[in-house]
Each structure stands twice: as structure tokens, then as C-alpha cells.
Write a protein that holds these residues in place. Structure first.
Motif, PDB file in Angstrom:
ATOM      1  N   GLN A 238       8.785  -2.777  -5.612  1.00  0.00           N
ATOM      2  CA  GLN A 238       8.534  -2.898  -4.172  1.00  0.00           C
ATOM      3  C   GLN A 238       7.339  -2.059  -3.748  1.00  0.00           C
ATOM      4  N   GLN A 239       7.233  -0.852  -4.322  1.00  0.00           N
ATOM      5  CA  GLN A 239       6.110  -0.010  -3.911  1.00  0.00           C
ATOM      6  C   GLN A 239       4.793  -0.530  -4.471  1.00  0.00           C
ATOM      7  N   LYS A 242       3.841  -3.229  -2.134  1.00  0.00           N
ATOM      8  CA  LYS A 242       3.440  -2.656  -0.841  1.00  0.00           C
ATOM      9  C   LYS A 242       2.024  -2.125  -0.900  1.00  0.00           C
TER      10      LYS A 242
ATOM     11  N   ASN B 132      13.002  -4.759   5.339  1.00  0.00           N
ATOM     12  CA  ASN B 132      11.759  -4.099   5.747  1.00  0.00           C
ATOM     13  C   ASN B 132      11.551  -4.343   7.232  1.00  0.00           C
ATOM     14  N   GLN B 136       3.729  -5.119   9.268  1.00  0.00           N
ATOM     15  CA  GLN B 136       2.434  -4.589   8.816  1.00  0.00           C
ATOM     16  C   GLN B 136       1.345  -5.145   9.727  1.00  0.00           C
ATOM     17  N   ALA B 144      -4.106  -0.568   3.234  1.00  0.00           N
ATOM     18  CA  ALA B 144      -2.754  -0.819   2.732  1.00  0.00           C
ATOM     19  C   ALA B 144      -2.539  -0.215   1.356  1.00  0.00           C
ATOM     20  N   MET B 147      -1.974   3.620   2.451  1.00  0.00           N
ATOM     21  CA  MET B 147      -0.843   3.824   3.327  1.00  0.00           C
ATOM     22  C   MET B 147      -0.452   2.527   3.997  1.00  0.00           C
ATOM     23  N   GLY B 148       0.830   2.191   3.914  1.00  0.00           N
ATOM     24  CA  GLY B 148       1.321   1.030   4.630  1.00  0.00           C
ATOM     25  C   GLY B 148       1.824   1.450   5.997  1.00  0.00           C
ATOM     26  N   SER B 150       4.800   1.487   7.106  1.00  0.00           N
ATOM     27  CA  SER B 150       6.007   2.315   7.107  1.00  0.00           C
ATOM     28  C   SER B 150       5.666   3.773   6.830  1.00  0.00           C
ATOM     29  N   GLU B 151       4.618   3.997   6.026  1.00  0.00           N
ATOM     30  CA  GLU B 151       4.231   5.388   5.770  1.00  0.00           C
ATOM     31  C   GLU B 151       3.613   6.026   7.004  1.00  0.00           C
ATOM     32  N   SER B 219      13.971   2.223   5.061  1.00  0.00           N
ATOM     33  CA  SER B 219      13.108   1.097   5.391  1.00  0.00           C
ATOM     34  C   SER B 219      11.865   1.094   4.506  1.00  0.00           C
ATOM     35  N   HIS B 220      11.418   2.301   4.136  1.00  0.00           N
ATOM     36  CA  HIS B 220      10.215   2.418   3.311  1.00  0.00           C
ATOM     37  C   HIS B 220      10.471   1.978   1.867  1.00  0.00           C
ATOM     38  N   VAL B 221      11.564   2.463   1.259  1.00  0.00           N
ATOM     39  CA  VAL B 221      11.795   2.113  -0.149  1.00  0.00           C
ATOM     40  C   VAL B 221      12.629   0.849  -0.310  1.00  0.00           C
ATOM     41  N   GLY B 222      13.282   0.392   0.785  1.00  0.00           N
ATOM     42  CA  GLY B 222      13.952  -0.901   0.724  1.00  0.00           C
ATOM     43  C   GLY B 222      15.301  -0.927   0.040  1.00  0.00           C
TER      44      GLY B 222
END
Lengths: 372, 302
Positions: A238-239, A242, B132, B136, B144, B147-148, B150-151, B219-222
Motif C-alpha cells: 500500500q505504501q 501511495k 482510505n 488525494q 506524491a 508526501m501524500g 494523508s501524511e 487511515s494512512h497505513v490502511g
């Protein structure tokens, strides 16, 4: 007088027991060694069931070389120190061939005893690569693929099928994952067609893996191979996605789990994971499962199909060899194909079953599909 | 020096550090006031993530937009966790307030185990996917890879929460009461401060911040699972000690230092030693500054 009656019974039994070996000389003795009690009994007992069912089926058809097959279980609790005892016992009981042992450590401890006695041993579950690859034990065979075959399949797939040369190899620092990763690294380096651009262990359960993901990007990797289980794999995949990195992700059967797809969701699409070949369509596999359900009223446990296959292979080899002479049995195992519950197999010169092993699966539309 | 890579690691560490800092605040505030290490704090973080998951699942059925779900889920999680924090304090710590210091510590460990098992029984021991919820936006697409959305959200939310907390402690009556209770509970009570209320409020605030952290990181790591609170809790506790336990700016700084240390250790050395290096840093800092970076050395009352 009651006591006298009891003594008589004991004496009678003793005579009967002593009489046994003489009577049993006319049977083919299939020793079954493994964990039949203790913590790991659930790994060993299905093998006993498999041997009994195969023996029953073959006996009903007239036995092997016209003799009935007798199953002799010996417990080693998967402990090396007990495994040597079990082996000695089986040898002195006159076992013709032995199915077992279950755990790699116990198998390794017992092997010299069988080699000394010149008895063929076939394990349904010992996956340690060195057991066959060291070449020390020509009398050892197995119906399960060794640990390194998955890594070999993963490496060949990544380099030859996907055409990726620069590979980042990650693992979760656990025995299983790290083992896979180390074999993968070794195969990539030996093959000479690809390079390992990154070899790292990640911390299971960490809050996030963005630093590792950035490191993968920085290494210039074209593909990622991961040894470990699905929780870490889904986080890393997932990361990666992302961070807009869509490089292929190739992993092991710890990841070939539906939870992985559930958790990683759409990011799971396209991920590769190797796992045992799908044998559920084989008629002998179905027959083996049905026999177990009918006899024991439950689905079989771990390594049942491998044990069923090993029993069939061993008894078939005796039949084909025409005698219980070990050299002839070994020759038959290496040259004659036999239909089993894990497919049509014969054994290579090191003792690994040809045609048994792993397939690559890919996530397609939310499901793992076997790649042919 | 590859600056691009450096900044990637820098922002990765900042995100991670912000989460550590949010959780560390809960440890440090509670310690500051009643000198208790609340080992169940990591579990509150996990409960926050689970609450948000349940709420998000329910709202998702009705087709709410992602951002609205995130806000509602976060608010519910905060309220729910605040209630948990309060109950935790009333059940497990208040009756032991005058007991020897080890007793509430054991009670805290007990609560931690209880909450984990509660979640296993009431929910699941499986890993659950977390939707998620952070859309975005187009303008973040060029960065991206660093940093996305969520970050960015994690960093901004943490910064805002911490600033609000600092202002609250500095400028409100209740904040003043908290500082007074932290300095000397008996004296504060003599001056008419309701210490019980202050302590309860501390737990409420700490738990709310942990809940925010839980929602953001899930939410960030899912994914969430009953055990995520353990490692996050240990790391945040480390951050609190690193910064000086009992000190609020210390917890923030400690969180960030730990986050960066892990990120750079992974990036420039090896992630095999991520934890080892982070804890080596902790030991080093504690050798030279036994009370943490910003901690005040306390004179032992005899």
C-alpha cells in the motif's frame, strides 16, 4: 484363584506377543515415524492416518508382492533425541521402508541410523533444503518441496518472466521470511542475470514503512521480493502504491492468503505470490480426502496429501522393484512414475519429488489466480 | 549528498514522529500529574482506530463523502476514547491513588491486556482493512512520491492539536489548575483546586489525542488490528522519556526526534537496526541528560 487366572492370561498374552514376529515375517512393514504425541502431534498424526488408509486400500487389493502391508507407528514428538530412538526401534522391528520423519530436525537426527541400516526413508513434510541437497543421504526422499524452491521459483519468475534485473529483497526478520529472502538473494547472485540492489529486514508491526519504501525507490529497484507474512506485505504494497511506485511485488505463500487481498484492497491487484500447486482437481487427491472423511469422520490435517502420496510411492516402488531390497526400491523410486495425491511423480537423484512444488499466483480481480 | 532522498526521509520521519508525539502527550501529561505510567494508553489509541473503522463502515453504507466520513469518524472516536480514558481512570487508577506506586502500574498493565482481549472478543483478532478516507487533491500530485495527502493531514493535525494543547495549558483556568496540580497536588487542593477533576480531564485530553493519532495512522497505513497499540505505545512512551517525561514540549520533541532517528537510520544504515538505533539514541541521551532532553531534574524529596 482369581490371581492365578490373571497370571495365565498374562502368560498367554506374552506368548502371543512373542509369536508375532514370526507371523509378521510375511508382511511388508511400513514404519511411520513422526510426532504422534506432544505439541506437534497435529503435524504427525495425519501421516499415520494416511499410511493406514493406503495400507488398507492396498491390502484389500491383495497387498504388495502378494503380502499384506503392516503399519508400524513410532513416536518421536518431533524431538531429535527421541527420533534416534524411534529410528533404532523401527530398524530392530524390521521395517522395510519408513514414512517420516515429520520435522526437519528430527529427520536429520534419524537419517544416519536408516542409512546405516540401509532403509529407504521418505518424509511428507521435512522441508530443510540440506536433507536432499547435501547428497549425504541417498536413501532419503520426500514428497514436499524444499524451502528454497519457493525462492528459486520467485527469482526465476522475476528475472525470466518479468524481465526485471535489479531486485530489492525484503524480509520480516522472522525465520520463515528471512530464510526465503536469503535463498532468493543467493539464487539471484548465483544466477548472474540479476543483481540484489537492496537487502533489508523490516520491523513487523511498525507504525509505517515509508522510510523503507523511499529506500527502495532510491536503490533503483525494478522489482521487490518479500519474504514474510501478509500484514507486513499489505502495508508495504500500500505504501509503495501511495508513493506512486508500481513496480512488481513478488512474495511467498505467507502472502498467498485471502486476508492479504482483503486488507490491501485494490493495491493488492497484480501482486505475485507463490504457493503449493493446486492439486484439488486430481482424482487421487479427492479419493484420499474422501477415504479420510469416511474412515475418521473429519477433514484430514497437515501434510496428509503428501503422506498419502509418499505411502503410495513407497509401496509402488516395492511392487515395481519386485523385492524389499533397498537398492532396488531406490532405483524404482527414481525411474518409475507413480500416480499420487500430489500428482504424477518420480524422484530426482537427490531425492526430491519431480513435479511437486510451487506455482506462481497473481491477484486478479480480487482473487489469487494460478499462472500457468 | 542526495538532498531529494534526504527530504523524503525527513518527511517520512516527520509523519511518524508526529504520531509518536500525539500519543506521547498522553503518557507525559498523566505522568506529570499523578506520576503514573499509563500502559493502557497504547490500547486507547488502538480503540480509537477501531471505533473509527466501525463508524466509517456504517457511514460508508450511506454513501457519505470520504472527507465527511473521516471527520465524523474522528469525532466519534475522540468522544468514545475520551469516555474510555475517563472510565479507565475511575476504575483502574482512582481507587489506587494512595496505594504504593507499583500497584497502579500493575493495574495499568492489567487494563492494557484487558482492552486488547476485549477487542479480540468483541471485534476480531484478524487484520481489518481501513478505508482510505483522505482524498488525494490534484495539487499534491507532484509531491506524491514524498508526501501524500494523508501524511500532510497527519502533520497538520498533529501541529494544530499540539498548539491548541499548549495554548490551553498556558492560558485557561483549567490549564493553570493542571499545572498547579502537576507541581504539587496537595498544595493545589489546599488552594481549592478540584484535583480529581483535573486528573480526569488529563485522561480525557490524553485519550482524545491518542484517538486522533489512531484514526490518522489507520487511515494512512490502511489496516488495523488489536495489537497495533502495543508497538505504538512502546514507541510513544520512549518518545516521552526521550523528551523528558512530564514535560509537554518534551513529548513533542521526543516524538519527532525518535521519528527522524528511525527514518534516517532506515534510510542511511539499515532497517534491520531501526529499533536498535532508536533505542541506542535513547540510552545515549539518558546517559548525558538523565531526565530527558527537556526534562527538569527533580530533587528527590526525602
Amino acid at each position: 484363584m482369581r490371581k492365578g487366572w490373571f497370571k495365565g492370561l498374562v502368560a498367554g498374552l506374552a506368548v502371543a506377543v512373542m509369536a508375532c514376529p514370526a507371523f509378521a515375517a510375511d508382511t511388508i512393514k511400513l514404519g511411520v515415524a513422526g510426532a504422534h504425541s506432544g505439541d506437534l502431534a497435529s503435524y504427525g498424526l495425519p501421516t499415520v492416518n494416511a499410511a493406514k488408509l493406503v495400507a488398507k486400500m492396498i491390502n484389500a487389493k491383495g497387498g504388495v508382492l502378494g503380502k499384506q502391508v503392516e503399519v508400524i507407528p513410532q513416536d518421536d514428538q518431533c524431538k531429535p533425541e527421541l527420533a534416534t530412538n524411534a529410528a533404532t526401534k523401527l530398524v530392530s522391528d524390521g521395517a522395510n521402508v519408513v514414512l517420516g520423519h515429520i520435522c526437519s530436525g528430527a529427520t536429520k537426527a534419524a537419517l544416519p541410523i536408516y542409512k546405516e541400516a540401509n532403509i529407504v526413508l521418505m518424509s511428507p513434510s521435512a522441508t530443510n533444503p540440506a536433507l536432499t541437497q547435501s547428497g549425504d543421504y541417498p536413501n532419503f526422499f520426500r514428497t514436499i518441496a524444499s524451502d528454497d524452491q519457493q525462492a528459486k521459483l520467485g527469482v526465476d519468475f522475476t528475472i525470466d518472466k518479468l524481465g526485471k534485473k535489479k531486485i530489492a529483497v525484503l524480509h520480516d526478520k522472522g525465520d520463515y521470511g528471512k530464510g526465503y529472502a536469503e535463498y532468493a538473494k543467493q539464487f539471484i547472485e548465483q544466477g548472474g542475470k540479476g543483481t540484489v540492489v537492496l537487502f533489508e529486514g523490516v520491523t513487523p508491526g511498525a507504525v509505517d514503512y515509508s522510510a523503507v519504501v523511499q529506500k527502495i525507490r532510491n536503490s533503483g529497484a525494478e522489482a521487490v521480493m518479500f519474504g514474510g507474512y501478509h500484514p507486513e506485505a499489505s502495508k508495504i504494497v500500500q505504501q509503495l502504491r501511495k508513493k506512486r511506485m508500481d513496480l512488481p511485488f513478488v512474495s511467498d505463500d505467507g502472502v498467498k492468503d485471502d486476508t492479504f487481498i482483503k486488507v490491501a484492497g485494490k493495491d493488492a491487484e497484480g501482486v505475485y505470490a507463490s504457493s503449493s500447486k493446486d492439486v484439488s482437481a486430481l482424482p487421487l487427491y479427492k479419493e484420499a480426502i474422501e477415504a479420510h472423511v469416511k474412515e475418521f469422520g473429519a477433514e484430514p490435517g497437515a501434510f496428509y496429501k503428501e503422506a498419502y502420496a509418499a505411502s503410495l510411492a513407497l509401496l509402488n516402488a516395492i511392487e515395481k522393484a519386485g523385492s524389499t531390497d533397498s537398492a532396488k526400491i531406490m532405483n524404482a523410486l527414481r525411474t518409475e512414475f507413480v500416480e499420487t495425491s500430489v500428482g504424477k511423480i518420480k524422484f530426482d537423484k537427490r531425492g526430491d519429488a519431480e513435479g511437486v512444488g510451487f506455482s506462481m499466483y497473481q491477484v486478479k480481480n480480487g482473487k489469487y489466480a494460478e499462472l500457468k | 549528498m542526495d538532498w531529494q532522498y534526504f527530504w523524503e526521509l525527513f518527511f517520512g520521519g516527520l509523519t511518524r514522529g508526529s504520531i509518536y508525539a500525539l500519543i506521547a502527550l498522553g503518557y507525559t501529561m498523566v505522568y506529570g500529574i499523578i506520576e503514573l505510567i499509563n500502559f493502557a494508553h497504547g490500547e486507547v489509541y488502538m480503540m480509537g482506530a477501531f471505533t473509527a473503522l466501525i463508524v466509517a463502515g456504517a457511514l460508508g453504507i450511506y454513501g457519505f463523502p470520504a472527507l465527511a466520513i473521516l471527520i465524523i469518524a474522528a469525532v466519534v472516536a475522540v468522544i468514545y476514547c475520551a469516555a474510555y480514558g475517563l472510565t479507565l481512570e475511575k476504575i483502574a487508577y482512582k481507587p489506587l491513588r494512595d496505594a504504593p506506586r507499583l500497584s497502579p502500574l500493575i493495574s495499568a498493565i492489567g487494563m492494557s491486556i484487558f482492552l486488547q482481549n476485549y477487542v479480540i472478543l468483541a471485534q476480531t483478532s484478524d487484520f481489518m482493512p481501513f478505508p482510505n478516507l483522505v482524498p488525494q487533491p490534484e495539487f499534491l500530485e507532484p509531491i506524491a512520491h514524498i508526501m501524500g495527502a494523508s501524511e500532510v493531514l497527519i502533520i497538520v493535525t498533529s501541529a494544530v492539536s499540539m498548539a491548541a494543547l499548549t495554548l490551553f495549558i498556558k492560558y485557561t483556568r483549567m490549564g493553570k489548575a493542571m499545572r498547579a496540580t502537576a507541581q504539587n497536588r496537595k498544595m493545589a487542593m489546599l488552594l481549592g483546586i478540584d484535583a480529581d477533576k483535573v486528573i480526569s480531564l488529563t485522561f480525557v485530553i490524553g485519550s482524545s489525542l491518542a484517538a486522533v493519532g489512531g484514526v490518522l495512522i489507520a487511515s494512512h497505513v490502511g489496516q488495523v488490528n488489536f495489537a497495533i497499540g502495543f508497538i505504538a505505545g512502546i514507541k510513544a512512551f520512549t518518545a516521552a522519556v526521550l523528551g523528558g517525561i512530564g514535560s509537554i514540549p518534551g513529548a513533542m520533541l521526543g516524538g519527532l526526534v525518535l521519528g527522524w532517528c528511525e527514518s534516517f537510520a532506515t534510510g542511511y544504515i539499515s532497517s534491520d537496526y531501526e529499533d536498535a538505533l532508536a533505542f541506542a539514541l535513547l540510552v545515549l541521551i539518558l546517559i548525558f541528560r538523565p531526565s530527558g532532553i527537556l526534562g527538569k531534574a527533580k530533587t528527590q524529596k526525602v
